[in-house]
Write a protein that holds these residues in place. Structure first.
Motif, PDB file in Angstrom:
ATOM      1  N   THR A  79    -126.773 -55.311  29.056  1.00 21.17           N
ATOM      2  CA  THR A  79    -126.603 -54.433  30.220  1.00 21.17           C
ATOM      3  C   THR A  79    -125.597 -55.033  31.191  1.00 21.17           C
ATOM      4  O   THR A  79    -125.635 -56.237  31.464  1.00 21.17           O
ATOM      5  CB  THR A  79    -127.965 -54.258  30.945  1.00 21.17           C
ATOM      6  OG1 THR A  79    -128.943 -53.905  29.980  1.00 21.17           O
ATOM      7  CG2 THR A  79    -127.891 -53.186  32.016  1.00 21.17           C
ATOM      8  N   PRO A 111    -131.035 -55.860  24.064  1.00 20.92           N
ATOM      9  CA  PRO A 111    -130.104 -54.959  24.741  1.00 20.92           C
ATOM     10  C   PRO A 111    -129.144 -55.719  25.651  1.00 20.92           C
ATOM     11  O   PRO A 111    -129.470 -56.791  26.153  1.00 20.92           O
ATOM     12  CB  PRO A 111    -131.020 -54.050  25.565  1.00 20.92           C
ATOM     13  CG  PRO A 111    -132.315 -54.771  25.660  1.00 20.92           C
ATOM     14  CD  PRO A 111    -132.419 -55.721  24.523  1.00 20.92           C
ATOM     15  N   SER A 128    -124.579 -45.124  33.122  1.00 26.18           N
ATOM     16  CA  SER A 128    -125.765 -45.578  32.390  1.00 26.18           C
ATOM     17  C   SER A 128    -125.582 -47.047  31.986  1.00 26.18           C
ATOM     18  O   SER A 128    -124.455 -47.565  31.990  1.00 26.18           O
ATOM     19  CB  SER A 128    -125.971 -44.714  31.140  1.00 26.18           C
ATOM     20  OG  SER A 128    -124.856 -44.862  30.314  1.00 26.18           O
ATOM     21  N   ASN A 129    -126.700 -47.664  31.683  1.00 24.89           N
ATOM     22  CA  ASN A 129    -126.709 -49.050  31.200  1.00 24.89           C
ATOM     23  C   ASN A 129    -126.104 -50.021  32.217  1.00 24.89           C
ATOM     24  O   ASN A 129    -125.344 -50.934  31.857  1.00 24.89           O
ATOM     25  CB  ASN A 129    -125.973 -49.141  29.853  1.00 24.89           C
ATOM     26  CG  ASN A 129    -126.435 -50.343  29.050  1.00 24.89           C
ATOM     27  OD1 ASN A 129    -127.537 -50.838  29.272  1.00 24.89           O
ATOM     28  ND2 ASN A 129    -125.607 -50.832  28.161  1.00 24.89           N
TER      29      ASN A 129
END
Ligand SMILES: Cc1ncc(COP(=O)(O)O)c(C=O)c1O
Length: 421
Positions: free
Chosen positions: A403, A401, A415-416
């Motif tokens: 971020t 992922p 978000s993120n």
């Protein structure tokens, strides 16, 4: 001490265990191109979440990697550079001024040949087989700058394209010879050196006789501390047969099948050799290896060579959907493998071969492999992963992922975001 130049050829001394058994030793020696010896790493199998590796752990199988992916930097790495040490020494001794070779669009062999040629002052000419040959010619598509092709182009290779059909019709050797003739006729070069597909011939395959000697010396050192250690299986990918010929003839000779043996083989059974074919058929590979063994001057009656090869190695059908095509399961295996071990396999050769071996060959009779030591000879090819980027993207997004860090607190509530403000 002096630093070696890659184009300084030096004599090749056949290992004692092969003396008199392989009589066509390349007379012009070898070059210093590869980082040798390549290390052997034990791969972590006690890893939860990886079904295939956990299975090895359950069967108490240890798996070792001979890291021929680390024979060189990104331009030279992989199995081909071992062959090129002998082939290009031959080219220089014959006063050639260019090299012509052939392969698929993302050929590792062509990329390594092109880079090595430049290192020793020869001009690389590559014939690449691609279904896009006409589209590239019409400029509706570009050959691009990805993976191996990027490096082919970074060393200024002259690239010729043909389709798979044209390749099949003329045959790879004829195509190489025709381009050599063209270069002479057009006065582009005086003496091009032809290298057939994969560099798999009686000269190049000595690279893997040398590779087997290196492995046997490593085993000997290891056995000083662990005298009971022995390898039960050696596994690798085969595509044009030269690596398989060198490894299987080398191991058979080093374990004394025709006489002299390497000291590390004493009191040990010869490991089972498994070549996983990523194209063609097992019979094709047995015949190709027999032809290469003859070219290398194996000390056997001609009629006995094929039988000797068949006794030395088992070729498994590992091509799956076909050369260069990957199934989702193969691609999953490659990503799960790198996630668990940190080692990159490629989709066309090493990843496909290891996947096929562990899921099909081994699972046909798992008890036969219980408590064994398997050496996987990693032949490189990681640049081939670039071509599969799109197929892998979904898996990689979830595996890895991404971020945004927020140090000013300006993205609060989004978000993120990792808030470090
Ligand atoms: C990464 C990689 N592994 C294995 C092979 C197969 O070796 P060989 O052509 O000697 O059979 C190749 C051949 O191109 C390769 O590029």
């Amino acid at each position: 001490m002096s630093f070696q130049s890659p184009d300084d050829a030096y004599p090749y001394q056949l290992p004692k265990w092969a003396e008199g058994k392989l009589t066509n030793v390349p007379p012009h020696g070898r070059l210093h191109l590869a980082n040798l010896p390549t290390p052997i790493h034990k791969v972590r199998t006690a890893t939860s979440g990886n079904k295939i590796l956990s299975r090895l752990n359950e069967l108490n199988i240890s798996i070792y990697f001979k890291r021929d992916d680390a024979t060189g930097g990104v331009e030279l790495g992989g199995n081909k550079v071992r062959k090129l040490e002998f082939l290009l020494a031959d080219a220089l001794a014959k006063e050639c001024d260019a090299v012509v070779t052939i392969g698929g669009e993302q050929s590792n062999h062509c990329r390594a040949t092109a880079a090595a040629s430049r290192m020793v002052g020869l001009s690389p000419h590559l014939i690449l087989r691609t279904q896009r040959a006409d589209a590239v010619h019409d400029q509706t598509e570009s050959l691009g700058f990805t993976g191996n092709v990027l490096f082919d182009r970074m060393v200024g290779s002259t690239i010729y394209t043909c389709t798979a059909g044209e390749y099949g019709r003329l045959g790879s050797n004829k195509l190489v010879q025709e381009v050599c003739n063209y270069l002479i006729k057009s006065k582009t070069h005086n003496q091009p050196y032809p290298i057939g597909v994969g560099g798999s011939n009686g000269v190049g395959s000595f690279g893997y006789i040398n590779g087997v000697d290196e492995l046997m010396n490593q085993l000997q050192s290891f056995q000083e501390a662990s005298p009971d250690f022995g390898l039960d299986h050696i596994v690798f990918a085969t595509g044009s047969g030269g690596t398989a010929a060198g490894i299987s003839l080398g191991i058979s000779l080093a374990y004394g099948k025709l006489g002299n043996a390497h000291p590390a083989s004493r009191g040990k059974d010869m490991p089972n050799i498994h070549a996983c074919g990523v194209c063609d058929t097992p019979d094709y590979f047995y015949n190709t290896m027999a032809d290469i063994a003859k070219e290398m001057g194996i000390a056997l009656e001609e009629s006995k060579v094929l039988e000797f090869v068949r006794d030395s190695v088992t070729v498994h059908q590992g091509k799956g959907k076909g050369y260069g095509f990957s199934t989702n399961e193969e691609l999953d295996f490659i990503t799960q493998f790198s996630l668990s071990t940190g080692i990159a396999l490629d989709p066309v050769y090493s990843g496909k071969a290891l996947y096929h071996f562990l899921t099909n060959v081994l699972e046909e009779d798992p008890e036969a492999y219980r408590n064994s030591n398997i050496l996987f000879w990693h032949t490189g090819g990681a640049l081939g992963i670039y071509e599969k980027g799109n197929d892998l993207s979904q898996t990689l997004e979830s595996m890895s992922p991404v971020t945004r860090i927020d140090i000013y607190g300006k993205k609060a509530g989004e978000s993120n975001v990792v808030d470090l403000s």
